[in-house]
Design an enzyme around this catalytic site. Structure first.
Site, mmCIF file in Angstrom:
data_model
loop_
_atom_site.group_PDB
_atom_site.id
_atom_site.type_symbol
_atom_site.label_atom_id
_atom_site.label_comp_id
_atom_site.label_asym_id
_atom_site.label_seq_id
_atom_site.Cartn_x
_atom_site.Cartn_y
_atom_site.Cartn_z
ATOM 1 C CG HIS A 243 -1.576 0.900 1.019
ATOM 2 N ND1 HIS A 243 -3.038 0.983 0.451
ATOM 3 C CD2 HIS A 243 -1.352 2.352 1.743
ATOM 4 C CE1 HIS A 243 -3.226 2.701 0.848
ATOM 5 N NE2 HIS A 243 -2.428 3.025 1.608
ATOM 6 C CG ASP A 355 -5.497 3.589 4.423
ATOM 7 O OD1 ASP A 355 -5.718 2.970 5.134
ATOM 8 O OD2 ASP A 355 -3.913 4.259 4.421
HETATM 9 ZN ZN ZN Z 1 -3.128 4.618 2.874
#
Ligand code: ZN
Length: 1007
Positions: A243, A355
């Site tokens: 990520h 996220d």
């Molecule tokens: Zn992030």
């Protein structure tokens, strides 16, 4: 055996580190080191020396003679740049380059080994090292800008060796590591735990006994690694991932390098292990590699073709979902999918947003229109109050569209494939009743380097261990195909309807308002620039359908989920605001050029809103003589103009029958009557038409409130539930003045100073207008405070309707259940409405998102002043306009006035268009109330077709007609990529169809 269990566990930890691991490196010798700011300026350097001022690059060259290695052993270099083991990605990083300059792999706390392939002779390794500073968590730091970060050297080179690797000993380390993890994650009473403890103990005993112990220890452990039952286990698809935040605690220029390091490592792992799969989102990140490391990009392309490097998500970046406009979300998908298709021949089938801080209820139909029916996110496991009851479910949006959604139950997108994670994921998974599958995204993010060899070794071993779920190395598509097979076989899939509200990080709706206002301005100008392109096509001009692609691709990355939400360092926000300014300037130039080419001489009024308008404008541009004009004290003029939707008209001042009358502390335009007190606060707002007072008896309206705003953890991210309880009204006024007395516009200006800040609030009432505007100019200097404007309203409503992208959602006005209470700060675009069946009041805005809706009112969050990660966040001058609008039943008036507030009429000098080529008729006109046009643009394929995107905005079923002056010969629905779908009947140049509540439609019109 009666050994103390805890002591044996401690023995395992210590002996694994100090006795077994060293067996893996039977020989080591130091490397000679040189370092410097460029490869041409290297000087001798010692292990132990400091290097790296903040945000700078240091080049290292390590050299030494390759040690001899026995058959089956290999040689590696180990380079430790001074890593802290506990935070991969948030510190220094290195990129190994070969002698040709090619990116070989990253160097990170958990990836310090570099394979040495040369069979003999001198080994040379070049490392491009970045001394990115670490940030103390949740505390202000000056490291977030190169101007304040200083010159102190941040890191110390810890180690640079060549080592010989014994693969058998290395494998034993992985065996013990895996089984030790399983043992510790089993319940104490589980007999398998005691058996594993004993097996590891025996292995350690034989290792201690002598040099042949490694092979014997592995044999002792082999049975434990193969004991898993094959049926009835939960099954985990482990997918490699990294990520990488497009910007956050580093600027985008560093993200480019984080991507290079991480992707080079991923490709190297693919070369070494054909079963390895790496899912990677964000077309922007690939595009950076294409631009900066074309050789690496070709290797990535080969691995995409080979099915190991997996593009996912279909978006330009992992954008925030609360704050961008609906059309921006569309373009994230359009530009993302187009890139993946053009570069790799791939169309992504899942949205990948692990996220992101909450998911509005309009999204499922946006995803569906992009050809996507699958969605992965993880962030809602951070909810502070309630738990979404499923991990795999249909998510149903405002219009009824459904997306198969998965929350990886490991509660992380940075898994390390440990036994503890697998046990947690299995125990946590809420859908065992109907599904056997879950997804485990593993790998260090943010420049931590992605997945490691150790994770792969664990995945393979844990798959075989009794007590663990089955682990399959795979892709998100593998996972969804398994679930879809379960659904096809009749599984009863649960449904979640409505928004996926995120019960934390509510401050991101407000933080860094300069960044948010810049985005909002660019969204408005991009829409207008496309509308002028459509005008030009209609007038027969040549238009490059892709002329705005470059500008869109500057805006889209800034909608990333730490930039637009306002949670990045100062450098990122300074860059973002400079880019927004430059893009807006370029768009204004393009709009003016097109307008000049298309419009005839003389002042014109431009209406980019969907519907026709008849309004008082305030402008510097004089109308032709005639009509009624009011001169304002600053020299501007007010006059009334009328113009159809989505086009322009000559700006003639009209005779106006309505007038604004301003008397002592009150003003009225016949629809609204407002009065204010000696402190400049509104004490009465009367809707004359509906004979209703808006304010509760004795309450004041449009009150500025300041509250101490000190979140417990994440400053820029969070607003706490108690923050607004501490709000104090700003009462005293420095001055109150009537600055426009009517008859076309009435204005009352109130200047307030409070602490280090000040605000000028101008109440604006126009003739014929149903709304009262509050133009707010802020000089915001507070630290760690929230500034709001509050509107107590005499309306009894259990819920408020809030505008969101392509629709609206209901939010509770009361904290009755824990789900209601958690929504104490919610996101709204353009409007929030509280209504009784026959009467409602909306609070409108032109660029604020955080709102409190409560019993009897609406509060709009104007500004915050967080100290982490940007100690100067939000401070400065800002301008924002709010409005209050009473109305009758339904939302159509609210939607229309909110659009009007956000797309104000502009009076500008006309151009040099030469009638009859110039036409003032709109490229299209739309007849329907409660419908909003999001985009009118030439088709991307250059065919000259027009694309019209519109949506039903009120939750009603609507008959819509779309008309074009150049007769429409064919019309159809299209997907977001503008591929034609079902056709419409075209009758007399008019297309007629029906929209379902909140339906989004993309039309393709051939003329
Ligand atoms: Zn992030």
């Amino acid at each position: 055996m009666h050994d103390d269990r805890e002591l044996v566990e401690e023995r395992i930890t210590r002996e694994l580190a100090e006795r077994v691991r060293p067996l893996g490196h039977p020989d080591r010798r130091p490397l000679t080191v040189e370092a410097g700011p460029t490869l041409d300026a290297l000087a001798p350097f010692e292990v132990g020396e400091r290097w790296g001022a903040p945000w700078t690059t240091t080049w290292f060259r390590f050299s030494g003679d390759r040690p001899p290695a026995r058959d089956g052993h290999r040689v590696e270099a180990i380079v430790d740049l001074g890593f802290r083991a506990d935070s991969p990605g948030f510190q220094c990083e290195g990129l190994v380059r070969d002698s040709a300059g090619r990116a070989v792999q990253g160097l990170h706390p958990r990836r310090t080994a570099v394979p040495v392939d040369a069979p003999a002779g001198l080994v040379e390794i070049v490392v491009e090292a970045a001394s990115n500073p670490m940030f103390p968590q949740f505390r202000p730091s000056l490291m977030g800008s190169p101007d304040t970060a200083g010159k102190e050297l941040l890191y110390r080179l810890e180690r640079a060796d060549l080592v010989v690797v014994d693969p058998a000993a290395e494998a034993l380390v992985h065996d013990i590591d895996a089984l030790d993890g399983v043992m510790r994650s089993l319940p104490l009473a589980d007999p398998r735990r005691a058996r594993l403890l004993r097996a590891i103990e025996q292995a350690l005993d034989v290792v201690a006994a002598g040099p042949d112990g490694v092979g014997e220890a592995r044999q002792l452990l082999a049975a434990s690694l193969e004991g898993a039952p094959t049926r009835d286990r939960h099954r985990v698809v482990a997918t490699g991932h990294a990520h990488i935040d497009t910007a956050w605690l580093w600027p985008m220029r560093e993200t480019i390098r984080k991507c290079i390091r991480t992707f080079a490592s991923a490709v190297a792992m693919m070369d070494a292990d054909p079963a390895y799969r790496f899912a990677c989102s964000s077309a922007q990140h690939y595009s950076w590699i294409e631009e900066h490391e074309p050789e690496l990009f070709e290797r990535i392309r080969a691995h995409v073709a080979g099915g190991q490097f997996i593009p996912v998500g279909g978006m330009w970046v992992e954008a925030d979902m609360n704050l961008p406009s609906g059309e921006s979300l569309v373009r994230q998908l359009v530009h993302g999918q187009r890139y993946f298709r053009e570069r790799f021949g791939v169309r992504c089938r899942e949205v990948w947003l692990p996220d992101v801080f909450g998911y509005p209820a309009g999204l499922p139909q946006v995803f569906a229109a992009a050809g996507i029916r699958r969605f992965v996110t993880q962030k809602l496991s951070w909810n502070r109050t309630n738990r979404i009851p499923h991990h795999t479910f249909w998510w149903e949006g405002v219009d009824g569209s459904r997306i198969l959604t998965h929350f990886p139950p490991g509660d992380t997108y940075n898994a390390e494939v440990t036994a503890a994670e697998l046990v947690h994921a299995t125990a946590n998974f809420a859908d065992h009743g109907w599904s056997r599958w879950s997804l485990l995204p593993y790998g260090y993010g943010d420049g931590g380097g992605g997945p490691t060899k150790e994770m792969l070794e664990r995945a393979r071993r844990l798959d075989g261990v009794d007590g663990m779920p089955a682990v399959e190395l795979g892709t998100p598509a593998t996972f969804f195909e398994h679930v879809e097979a379960e659904i096809a076989a009749g599984a009863d899939v649960p449904t979640w309807r409505g928004e996926l509200y995120f019960e934390t990080h509510r401050g991101t709706l407000t933080s860094q308002l300069g960044t948010k206002l810049g985005n909002r301005r660019c969204e408005r100008l991009l829409r207008e620039a496309e509308l002028w392109m459509a005008h030009a096509v209609t007038a027969g001009h040549d238009v490059d359908a892709h002329e705005l692609d470059g500008l869109w691709r500057q805006v889209l990355p800034l909608q990333f989920h730490d930039v637009l939400p306002g949670s990045s360092i100062a450098w990122v926000h300074a860059d973002a605001e400079a880019t927004f300014d430059a893009v807006a300037g370029e768009l204004e130039d393009r709009i003016a050029a097109r307008r000049n080419a298309l419009t005839p001489p003389g002042p014109i009024v431009v209406n980019t809103a969907t519907t026709a308008r008849d309004e008082v404008v305030i402008t510097d541009v004089h109308p032709p003589a005639g009509g009624q004009v009011q001169e304002l004290d600053d020299g501007r003029l007010a006059y009334r103009v009328a113009v159809p939707g989505l086009t322009w008209a000559s700006a003639e001042a009209r005779a106006a029958s309505d007038r604004v009358v301003v008397t002592d502390r009150s003003m009225t335009n016949g629809s609204l009557a407002v009065s204010w007190d000696l402190e400049g606060h509104l004490v009465s707002i009367i809707d004359v038409t509906h004979a209703r007072g808006l304010l509760p008896s004795g309450r004041r309206g449009a009150v500025l409130e300041v509250a101490s705003d000190q979140p417990v953890r994440y400053d820029a991210w969070d607003v706490e539930s108690w923050t607004t309880r501490q709000a104090v009204a700003v009462r005293e006024a420095e001055s109150i003045a009537v600055v426009a007395p009517g008859p076309l516009v009435g204005m009352v200006r109130v200047v307030r100073r409070f602490g280090p800040s000040s605000a000028t609030v101008t109440y604006v009432l126009r003739a014929g207008s149903p709304r009262l505007d509050m133009e707010i100019e802020l000089d915001w200097r507070h630290d760690e405070h929230l500034l709001s404007m509050s509107f107590p309203l005499d309306v009894r409503a259990d819920t408020a309707m809030c505008g969101v992208q392509f629709g609206a959602v209901r939010r509770p006005t009361h904290p009755t259940t824990s789900w209601d209470a958690a929504k104490f700060e919610v996101c709204a675009h353009r409007w929030v409405d509280v209504a009784e069946p026959g009467f409602g009041v909306a609070v409108l805005d032109d660029g604020r998102y955080g709102h409190g809706v409560f019993d009897g009112g609406v509060r709009v969050s104007l500004a915050r002043a967080a100290c982490y990660p940007d100690p100067g966040a939000d401070r400065g001058d800002h301008a924002v306009t709010l409005a209050v609008l009473p109305h009758g039943p339904g939302l159509a008036d609210v939607v229309r006035e909110a659009e009007a507030l956000n797309l104000p009429l502009a009076v500008v000098a006309g151009g040099r268009g030469d009638p009859p080529a110039a036409t003032s008729s709109p490229p299209i006109s739309v007849t329907a109330v409660g419908v909003e046009v999001d985009a009118v643009k030439p088709a991307d394929d250059g065919s000259g077709d027009l694309i019209v995107r519109l949506h039903e905005a009120c939750g009603d079923r609507r008959a819509v007609t779309v008309h074009s002056d150049r007769r429409i010969v064919a019309a159809c629905r299209a997907d977001l990529e503008e591929r034609p779908g079902a056709g419409f009947e075209v009758s007399d140049g008019i297309v007629a169809f029906t929209l379902r509540p909140f339906e989004l439609a993309t039309l393709r019109l051939t003329r």
